[in-house]
Motif scaffolding. Structure first.
Motif, PDB file in Angstrom:
ATOM      1  N   LEU B 217       0.721  -1.129  -0.109  1.00 24.39           N
ATOM      2  CA  LEU B 217       0.126   0.054  -0.001  1.00 24.39           C
ATOM      3  C   LEU B 217       0.882   1.221  -0.023  1.00 24.39           C
ATOM      4  CD1 LEU B 217      -2.944  -0.846   2.441  1.00 24.39           C
ATOM      5  CD2 LEU B 217      -3.209  -0.091   0.204  1.00 24.39           C
ATOM      6  N   HIS B 221      -1.444   6.082   1.748  1.00 24.29           N
ATOM      7  CA  HIS B 221      -2.616   5.547   2.155  1.00 24.29           C
ATOM      8  C   HIS B 221      -2.780   5.855   3.466  1.00 24.29           C
ATOM      9  CE1 HIS B 221      -6.013   2.892   2.955  1.00 24.29           C
ATOM     10  NE2 HIS B 221      -5.320   2.325   3.781  1.00 24.29           N
ATOM     11  N   LYS B 232     -10.175  -0.138  -1.190  1.00 27.60           N
ATOM     12  CA  LYS B 232      -8.728  -0.944  -1.406  1.00 27.60           C
ATOM     13  C   LYS B 232      -9.288  -2.363  -1.077  1.00 27.60           C
ATOM     14  CE  LYS B 232      -4.909   1.654  -1.860  1.00 27.60           C
ATOM     15  NZ  LYS B 232      -5.379   3.010  -2.643  1.00 27.60           N
TER      16      LYS B 232
END
Ligand code: TPP
Ligand code: SF4
Lengths: 564, 279
Positions: B217, B221, B232
């Motif tokens: 990620l 994020h 996600k």
């Protein structure tokens, strides 16, 4: 002997339990024994339900066939319960008519004197108090204690309505009852079976309880929750019974005494965990509040149908304890013993109860907290020699326990077959050793069990055998039969498994008849005794969801063995 | 300082040679090293399957319980002794199938437990049946004409339930996995760490297949952003995100953290006080 029996009936939601409870407490404080049983339907409002109160100057644990007084809080309930009233008895109801009836306008008086219909219960309390000639001060005190929790005003109005109703009854009541004289109050207590089980669990050192609500055992976790701020016990309502028993096992593994409680349906879900307790040798106390099955059965009624289930439940072979207290006094001994034994032997202990025990109010002479002695079954980590073995092979089969995290010693438990350290194994020599180790405990476990055998067994003609909550009723029956000329003894099993049988039972030449009395259809305990080689001469079974009465058992026994 | 050797034990593993479980075992040990956890402070509760054998292969306290029931046991342990570091290790069948109800309610209860799920999308120990996370259409010996039930999305479910810590790891990216596990253990509250764990014996996809699909990620994020996390977690397509999806700090169970294992016996004063209400 003074004995007065009362039915307070009404729809669910009308507060008959409050009426009964207040009367029971007031009478207790006047020096009497009480026994009260509640009969209700599985609903929150409506229907027929009753609170049966027996007042006596002698210990009581059974209900009569017919009652002296019926107080009906609901018109529709009156005809349902009226047949249970003695010819000499009275019916107090708003729609009371006929020579044995007293018309009582609970709701009207509540409105006129208290300003609200909700005080109808207080009016009923007052009427009964008037009829019985109770010391009103006692009623007043109980009302104050119960209702000042809400507010002083509510308490005052309840007292006002009750006093008015009492005075009016004393003035107008033509049908006189011998007044309930004040006796010396030796400080007895009343509590329900569930409250007693919970209280004795606290006394037994319980620190954690998880359960999923199911009648008739919900009262236990409720009481432990209500008192948890004082006791420090942690309680958790689990998402299901699988979680309930597994949480209890987790807490026990971590090092505290833990328990769970359920009824038959929930116990079905727990049996996998029961087997886990056995394999990991993790102590746990499980209260199994029986109710009539199969399946959902009769949720609010009573039965002793799960003895065989408790005994044979769960996969695999392992030793276990089964107890079944008979009342709120001996549940003291039993609950503490269940915790102690489960800890000492690292096996599960099942405590069987039923609605008759769980929901009834019982009189307890005294609590004797001073006599409680608990044994801490954990070893000190510094006393552990070498690497810790969770399942060390010993002569007794009992391995020492320590708490994870307390020292550098690691604690390893496994539901797979395991070696002494707790690691998974498929070594079949170790398997055989472990099976034998687990079963070696049985010998000592059996030595721990007590069965009260009366001295006069050989002199008697009939020996009545019961277990659990029917014990009190059956011992009353033995007394009645003996008085009527049939020499009768009774044995009530509260410590059931591992099973101990009096040697006299195996005597082929014995003259006394063994009659087993159980609240179930098949006679489960009788079957267990028979399997052990005991000749059973008679069985008396009741399975309509109601408890036995002493009269009906007496009648049954007399039919076959009586003198007349 | 703790060293990885501190957690070594000499048990012989029952895992298949080359199984990605070995890597996860190392990542778990490395997480403990990162946190300087002593073996005696740790309790691993596991269920039944191939993955739940993991605690037998390292040094710590162990409760290897029943299939599907690790969470309630862990909850009971942590509830009475909050000083312990409590983890569960289970397979996807165990955790999302047999134990599914416990998972739902553990989201709600929020005990301070870290749950590691070896998600190999198969029931390995029982020899290759479909699990709750097997993709549609996958054929197994039992599901011979392909799986017809939709796979469960554990991360999306966890986020919807406001789970306190939600992450995905990959058994082929062990440094990152160790970081995620350490973060999960450090987090106060229930941490769910789903690990993509290729099964060399029954698995549909192997580690190389995942390599160019898996990504960490992005640094931008924000695990506090629930909508972004959910997006996600629910994403379909070729790319598979790993890392910490969601963090939600909330009250834990039990409210008061008291080590109940330290006080033994009965307080007779308390009993006497309780007794009064019955006279
Ligand atoms: C109550 C119960 N049902 C079924 C089983 C059989 N069983 C053992 S492991 C397993 C599935 C294992 O799959 P998973 O949890 O995904 O773990 P894996 O073996 O893939 O690591 C099953 C069904 C069991 N042990 N207990
Ligand atoms: S069956 Fe699959 S998951 Fe299980 S040990 Fe073998 S490779 Fe690993």
């Amino acid at each position: 002997m003074t004995e007065i029996s009362i039915i307070i009936c009404g729809q669910a939601g009308q507060g008959i339990q409050t009426v009964g409870y207040i009367l029971a407490k007031a009478v207790l404080r006047s020096g009497y024994y009480i026994f009260a049983w509640q009969d209700f339907q599985s609903r929150i409002r409506g229907g027929e339900s009753s609170f049966r109160l027996v007042i006596s100057d002698q210990p009581v644990s059974s209900l009569p066939e017919k009652y002296d007084i019926l107080i009906s809080m609901d018109k529709s309930n009156t005809p349902f319960y009226a047949p249970l009233v003695k010819k000499s008895g009275i019916i107090i109801a708003e729609n009371g008519s006929g020579e044995n009836s007293v018309e009582a306008h609970f709701r009207k008086i509540a409105e006129d004197v208290g300003g609200n219909k909700i005080y109808a219960n207080a009016s009923a309390v007052g009427v009964v108090s008037g009829i019985l000639g109770l010391d009103f001060k006692k009623i007043e005190n109980v009302l104050k204690e119960e209702f000042s929790k809400k507010s002083d005003e509510v308490a005052d109005k309840n007292i006002k309505v009750a006093r008015y109703s009492c005075d009016e009854t004393v003035k107008n009541n033509s049908k006189k009852f011998p007044p309930v004289k004040e006796l010396k109050n030796p400080g007895r207590k009343i509590l329900t079976g569930n409250e007693s089980l919970a209280l004795w669990a606290i006394a037994g050192g319980c620190r954690f309880m998880s359960a999923y609500p199911m009648t008739p055992s919900t009262g236990i976790i409720t009481y432990l929750s209500e008192t948890s701020h004082k006791t420090g016990i942690l309680i958790e309502q689990a998402e299901d019974e699988l979680a309930a028993i597994n949480m209890a096992l987790g807490a026990s593994f971590a090092g505290v005494r833990s328990m769970t409680a359920t009824s038959g349906g929930g116990f079905c879900l727990m049996v996998e965990g029961l087997s886990l307790a056995a394999m990991t040798e993790t102590p746990v106390v499980i209260v199994l509040g029986q109710r009539p099955g199969p399946a959902t059965g009769l949720p609010t009624r009573t039965e002793q149908g799960e003895l065989n289930f408790a005994l044979h439940s769960a996969h695999g072979e392992f030793p276990r304890f089964i107890f079944a207290p008979s009342n709120a006094s001996d549940s003291f001994k039993i609950m503490i013993k269940a915790f102690e034994m489960s800890q000492k032997y690292r096996v599960p202990a099942i405590v069987l109860t039923d609605q008759y025990l769980a929901d009834s109010y019982w009189t307890v002479e005294n609590f004797n907290f001073e006599n409680i002695k608990l044994n801490d079954c954990f070893s000190k980590p510094e006393d552990v020699a070498g690497e810790f073995k969770t399942y060390s092979i010993t002569e007794t089969g009992i391995s020492e326990r320590i708490k994870p995290g307390e020292s550098e010693n690691l604690v390893i438990a496994d539901s797979d077959e395991h070696d002494q350290y707790g690691h998974i194994t498929e070594n079949l020599t170790i398997r055989k050793m472990m099976v034998e180790k687990r079963w070696r405990k049985l010998c000592l476990m059996t030595d721990e069990m007590n069965v009260p055998v009366p001295d006069g067994l050989y002199a008697s003609e009939v020996v009545l055998v019961s277990w659990g909550s029917t014990g009190g009723i059956v011992s009353e029956v033995a007394g009645i039969l003996s008085k009527k000329g049939t020499k009768t003894e009774s044995i009530n099993y509260t410590e059931i498994w591992p099973l101990k049988i009096p040697k006299e039972f195996f005597d082929k030449k014995r003259k006394f008849k063994i009659v087993v009395i159980e609240n179930n259809f098949t006679g489960q305990f009788a079957g267990i005794l028979e399997k052990e080689g005991v000749r059973i001469d008679g069985k008396i079974n009741k399975y309509n969801g109601l408890p036995f009465t002493a009269e009906e058992i007496t009648g049954e026994v007399e039919k076959t063995y009586g003198k007349n | 300082m703790a060293k990885i050797e501190d957690y070594k034990n000499n048990s012989i593993s029952a895992w298949c040679p080359g199984c990605s479980n070995f890597g996860i075992l190392n990542a778990v040990k490395n997480a403990f090293v990162k946190l300087d956890n002593q073996p005696q402070e740790i309790v691993i509760i596991s269920g039944i399957g191939q993955a739940p054998k993991l605690p037998h292969y390292l040094k710590c306290n162990v409760f290897n319980g029943l299939h599907g029931r690790a969470l309630p046991v862990a909850t009971g342990i942590k509830a009475v002794n909050p000083e312990l570091t409590v983890l569960t290790v289970c397979g996807d069948g165990d955790f999302y199938g047999e134990g599914g109800n416990h998972l739902l309610h553990t989201f709600r209860r929020n005990p301070d437990i870290t749950s590691i799920v070896h998600n190999n999308q198969v029931y390995a120990l029982t020899k290759g049946q479909a699990s709750p996370t097997t993709e549609l259409g996958v054929k197994t010996k039992l599901q011979f004409d392909g799986v017809k039930e939709e796979p469960l999305n554990p991360l999306a479910l966890a986020i919807i339930m406001n789970c306190s810590f939600v992450a995905r790891g990959f058994a082929g990216d062990l440094d990152f996995l160790a970081e995620i596990i350490a973060a999960g253990i450090k987090h106060r509250g229930f941490a769910l760490i789903d690990i993509i764990q290729p099964c060399v014996t029954f698995g549909v996809h192997q580690t190389p297949w995942y390599k160019d699909k898996i990504y960490r990620l992005e640094n931008d994020h924000n695990p506090g952003d629930r909508d972004a996390a959910l997006k996600k977690a629910a994403a379909t397509g070729d790319k598979i995100a790993t890392g910490i999806f969601y963090i939600n700090n909330k009250p834990i169970f039990p409210e008061k953290e008291i080590n109940l294992t330290e006080n033994f016996g009965t307080d007779k004063k308390v009993l006497t006080e309780l007794e009064k209400s019955f006279s």
